[in-house]
Design an enzyme around this catalytic site. Structure first.
Site: not given
Length: 162
Positions: A96, A98, A132
């Site tokens: 988490g 990132g 993403y």
């Protein structure tokens, strides 16, 4: 797990360089980066730089970094941020951190009244693409990125000087 995100400083140039080497290996790079820690110190942290870096530490250990620069969208009439790198060492992926670093960058963009953040992802990096997409970032499939560098850049520039 204590996550700290901070602005990078010139003293972090060696750490950033070492992570760039790791990133090159991750991206299946066949050669060392074309830079070194001293050049990073001079260019990333130089007085004319429009680029900055952020360091993410987990329990006091550098786990990852991001490099962003200011961009401009004539279409939006606003600045944006271009994220050149978002990298975490293998032992710190999936925790988490990132996401926390990217959220920190998003907060910086909002504070600076930027219209967007953009970045590139290698077409084979499915885990990055999945991440993403999970945060509602959209791939810009209609745009093709071009690059002019090395000998081709030199040749093109010289042709215009004549």
């Amino acid at each position: 797990m204590g996550v700290t995100i901070r602005q990078a400083y010139p003293e972090d140039a060696e750490i950033i360089y070492n992570m760039i080497v790791e990133l090159s290996i991750y991206e299946q790079g066949l050669q060392q980066p074309l830079t070194n820690a001293e050049e990073i110190r001079n260019t990333l942290f130089g007085s004319n730089s429009n680029t900055e870096a952020f360091i993410c530490e987990i329990d006091g250990i550098t786990a990852g970094y991001a490099v962003v620069s200011t961009s401009y969208s004539a279409w939006l009439g606003r600045s944006g941020l271009y994220m050149e790198d978002l990298y975490f060492s293998p032992n710190y992926r999936g925790l988490g951190a990132g996401k926390a670093l990217l959220q920190f960058i998003a907060q910086q963009a909002i504070k600076r009244q930027c219209g967007r953040i953009e970045w590139s992802v290698l077409n084979w990096d499915q885990s990055a693409k999945d991440f993403y997409l999970s945060i509602d970032a959209l791939p810009l499939n209609e745009w093709v990125r071009y690059r002019l560098d090395g000998a081709a850049l030199q040749k093109f520039a010289e042709a215009g000087a004549n």
